[in-house]
Design a protein around this motif. Sequence first.
Motif: not given
Length: 248
Positions: A190-202
């Motif tokens: 799941a963490l390897a998926v591009e854009g995951t960090e944006k969803a986590m931050k939100e």
Amino acid sequence: MKKLLFAVMTSLLLLSCQSKKDKVQDFVDMYNRSSSMIATNQIKSTKATAVSENQVDISLETDYEKGDMESDLVTSALPDLIGQAIRSEKLGKELFESGVQFNIKVYGKNSQVILSQPIDDKKLSKDVDFKAIAKGEKPDSKQLNTILESFNKNLPIVDASTGTKITSIKADAENNLVYTCEVPDSFKTALAVEGTEKAMKEAMLQSGEIKQVFAQTSVLGINHIKYLYVDKNGKVLKEVTITKEEAM
């Protein structure tokens, strides 16, 4: 001039003649006058009580819950943090050195006792000037990491709901607060998926917890908060950075 000299000498004489019991009571009065400075969203109030000339009890009323990861982490660090603050005061340091025992009792929701233990003066850091910080001076990264040792010695701590493990909390050279979080193997994809960090931050910003962290660390001059998500070998899988502006 003679009158002034007499007044000064009399004051010094009276001060030197204070009994240990008087000094303990002076400390308790001083602590209780400044107790509002300790209050946060989670720490509702705190009070010191002189049990005897050799013992001071400090109680804290909080909204923490035993078993919650954040609550356990903060609660376990409170004896060290309050102990360091006490020692930064001249009177507090004197009482420690004269053998006065300070005991901490933390009450959580529903008045449940979630921590009760003495402060071990011998294990307190001597490198942080809490009095200067209270006056508005910002600590450097070295001092910040000394303060954070109160948290790190109680790590790792695990979030039972996700299996994520906080392994360290450090300050980098720019006074950013850096959490290192070890995730289970099941999270790696799941963490390897591009854009995951944006969803986590939100999700973090919506929870309101990040705002509380910034509010509680404002006197320490924290710039940003970084989360490094690593695997069990320490390899960084994802980095999420949140600025103070984003949180507020």
